[in-house]
Design an enzyme around this catalytic site. Sequence first.
Site, PDB file in Angstrom:
ATOM      1  N   ASP A  40      -1.506  -6.314  -1.927  1.00 41.35           N
ATOM      2  CA  ASP A  40      -0.745  -7.556  -1.745  1.00 41.35           C
ATOM      3  C   ASP A  40       0.757  -7.288  -1.872  1.00 41.35           C
ATOM      4  OD1 ASP A  40      -0.343 -10.251  -1.337  1.00 41.35           O
ATOM      5  OD2 ASP A  40      -0.660 -10.808  -3.423  1.00 41.35           O
TER       6      ASP A  40
ATOM      7  N   GLY B  22       4.582  -8.901   2.633  1.00 40.78           N
ATOM      8  CA  GLY B  22       5.547  -9.887   3.124  1.00 40.78           C
ATOM      9  C   GLY B  22       6.752  -9.983   2.201  1.00 40.78           C
TER      10      GLY B  22
ATOM     11  N   TRP C  70       7.826  -7.727   0.126  1.00 40.83           N
ATOM     12  CA  TRP C  70       8.573  -6.463   0.228  1.00 40.83           C
ATOM     13  C   TRP C  70       9.528  -6.532   1.419  1.00 40.83           C
ATOM     14  CZ3 TRP C  70       9.278  -2.769   3.941  1.00 40.83           C
ATOM     15  CH2 TRP C  70       9.793  -1.529   3.528  1.00 40.83           C
TER      16      TRP C  70
ATOM     17  N   ARG D 167       8.293  -9.461   8.602  1.00 45.05           N
ATOM     18  CA  ARG D 167       7.028  -9.279   7.870  1.00 45.05           C
ATOM     19  C   ARG D 167       6.242  -8.090   8.417  1.00 45.05           C
ATOM     20  NH1 ARG D 167       5.050 -12.964   4.501  1.00 45.05           N
ATOM     21  NH2 ARG D 167       2.915 -12.362   4.977  1.00 45.05           N
TER      22      ARG D 167
ATOM     23  N   HIS E 254       4.122  -4.847   6.654  1.00 51.00           N
ATOM     24  CA  HIS E 254       2.762  -4.364   6.902  1.00 51.00           C
ATOM     25  C   HIS E 254       2.783  -2.889   7.304  1.00 51.00           C
ATOM     26  CE1 HIS E 254       1.157  -8.256   6.228  1.00 51.00           C
ATOM     27  NE2 HIS E 254       1.677  -8.802   7.308  1.00 51.00           N
TER      28      HIS E 254
ATOM     29  N   THR F 164     -10.870 -13.302   5.666  1.00 49.28           N
ATOM     30  CA  THR F 164     -11.261 -14.403   6.574  1.00 49.28           C
ATOM     31  C   THR F 164     -10.211 -15.518   6.525  1.00 49.28           C
ATOM     32  OG1 THR F 164     -12.702 -15.099   4.755  1.00 49.28           O
ATOM     33  CG2 THR F 164     -13.770 -14.022   6.601  1.00 49.28           C
ATOM     34  N   GLU F 165      -9.443 -15.565   5.447  1.00 49.39           N
ATOM     35  CA  GLU F 165      -8.402 -16.600   5.311  1.00 49.39           C
ATOM     36  C   GLU F 165      -7.109 -16.194   6.032  1.00 49.39           C
ATOM     37  OE1 GLU F 165     -10.267 -15.516   2.557  1.00 49.39           O
ATOM     38  OE2 GLU F 165     -11.533 -17.282   2.805  1.00 49.39           O
TER      39      GLU F 165
ATOM     40  N   LEU G 225     -15.118  11.393   0.475  1.00 47.09           N
ATOM     41  CA  LEU G 225     -14.698  10.032   0.128  1.00 47.09           C
ATOM     42  C   LEU G 225     -15.127   9.030   1.206  1.00 47.09           C
ATOM     43  CD1 LEU G 225     -12.773   7.999  -1.425  1.00 47.09           C
ATOM     44  CD2 LEU G 225     -10.949   8.825   0.092  1.00 47.09           C
TER      45      LEU G 225
ATOM     46  N   ARG H  16      -4.887  -4.811  -8.125  1.00 49.60           N
ATOM     47  CA  ARG H  16      -4.170  -5.760  -7.262  1.00 49.60           C
ATOM     48  C   ARG H  16      -2.683  -5.579  -7.490  1.00 49.60           C
ATOM     49  NH1 ARG H  16      -5.353 -11.720  -5.254  1.00 49.60           N
ATOM     50  NH2 ARG H  16      -3.425 -12.006  -4.092  1.00 49.60           N
TER      51      ARG H  16
HETATM   52  C1  FPP Z   1      -1.114  -8.661   2.000  1.00 47.37           C
HETATM   53  O1  FPP Z   1       0.272  -8.820   1.943  1.00 47.37           O
HETATM   54  C2  FPP Z   1      -1.489  -7.669   2.997  1.00 47.37           C
HETATM   55  C3  FPP Z   1      -2.209  -7.905   4.131  1.00 47.37           C
HETATM   56  C4  FPP Z   1      -2.715  -9.238   4.494  1.00 47.37           C
HETATM   57  C5  FPP Z   1      -2.481  -6.842   5.108  1.00 47.37           C
HETATM   58  C6  FPP Z   1      -2.799  -5.497   4.527  1.00 47.37           C
HETATM   59  C7  FPP Z   1      -2.596  -4.476   5.545  1.00 47.37           C
HETATM   60  C8  FPP Z   1      -2.120  -3.233   5.334  1.00 47.37           C
HETATM   61  C9  FPP Z   1      -1.780  -2.720   4.004  1.00 47.37           C
HETATM   62  C10 FPP Z   1      -1.828  -2.322   6.420  1.00 47.37           C
HETATM   63  C11 FPP Z   1      -2.745  -1.898   7.465  1.00 47.37           C
HETATM   64  C12 FPP Z   1      -4.170  -1.868   7.330  1.00 47.37           C
HETATM   65  C13 FPP Z   1      -4.967  -1.051   8.077  1.00 47.37           C
HETATM   66  C14 FPP Z   1      -6.430  -1.134   7.914  1.00 47.37           C
HETATM   67  C15 FPP Z   1      -4.425  -0.067   9.014  1.00 47.37           C
HETATM   68  P1  FPP Z   1       0.920 -10.228   2.282  1.00 47.37           P
HETATM   69  O2  FPP Z   1       1.299 -10.214   3.719  1.00 47.37           O
HETATM   70  O3  FPP Z   1      -0.027 -11.321   1.906  1.00 47.37           O
HETATM   71  O4  FPP Z   1       2.165 -10.213   1.366  1.00 47.37           O
HETATM   72  P2  FPP Z   1       2.899 -11.481   0.724  1.00 47.37           P
HETATM   73  O5  FPP Z   1       1.892 -12.129  -0.213  1.00 47.37           O
HETATM   74  O6  FPP Z   1       4.042 -10.873  -0.018  1.00 47.37           O
HETATM   75  O7  FPP Z   1       3.323 -12.367   1.843  1.00 47.37           O
END
Ligand code: FPP
Length: 258
Positions: free
Chosen positions: A37, A40, A42, A50, A54, A83-84, A148, A205
Amino acid sequence: MFPEWKGVFRRRTAQRVENDRPCRAEEIPIHVAVIMDGNGRWARRHALPRAAGHHAGMLAMRDAIRAADDWGIQVLTLYSFSTENWKRPRQEIDYLWRLVDEFFQLDIDELVERNVRIKIIGDPSQLPQVTQNTIARALHRTKDNTGLTVQFALNYGSRWEIVKAVQEIAYQIEKREIAVTDIDEKMLSDYLSTSGLPDPDLLIRTAGDQRISNFLLWQIAYAEFVFVNEMWPDFTRKHFYSAIQAYVARERRFGGLK
Ligand code: FPP
């Protein structure tokens, strides 16, 4: 793809650390699950879109997989798209699927070389066809690997998974293949997408929030939780190392006495 981000990312590449292990081999958690988590937030802190968060999150994820493999963790489950998450803007979702494509294309050779087996939990049928194809190729290339196991939770929700399991068990009862009294914890576990793998020992987390967000609700019954304040893109091998040390220092009783 987004060259203006590159300076921010170069720092990470230089951060590869020696092959240290945070504890004795026999103490290492067998299964680590991670809620990645803070991508965004970051990005916002760095005044970047955003999508850049990612992308940086993907780089952190790559490092975490390498560390898990180096340290002898057997299963790493990564919450990659819930899913959300469909509630997010279309552009962000589309970018995440492109990132999944990019990751599996760029990293597959290394994963094969590391003897990593890839698994997907969740429902990939709603993903773009090109992403589904990339994933299918990656699954195929790593299916016989014995090192792994990395489980990517993609379009995954724990409640969805439990409902699906209950429906499948109910069909079996309807067809009189099993009796209601045959249902036990083992049977329900076997109908979940994590079937055949041990439950997580450690759940990490990042980004400061202390909640589970519909992730592996059944499977984390006895997991130890470690909440880390760093945003996921800032989560390095060093933070992973500390999280495992925190886990090792805990006393696990599984409801019994010491
Ligand atoms: C949560 O941060 C993160 C996600 C919803 C996406 C996670 C994806 C990756 C780490 C990268 C790629 C994955 C693969 C499988 C290649 P957020 O966007 O909810 O952050 P915020 O809460 O600060 O907005």
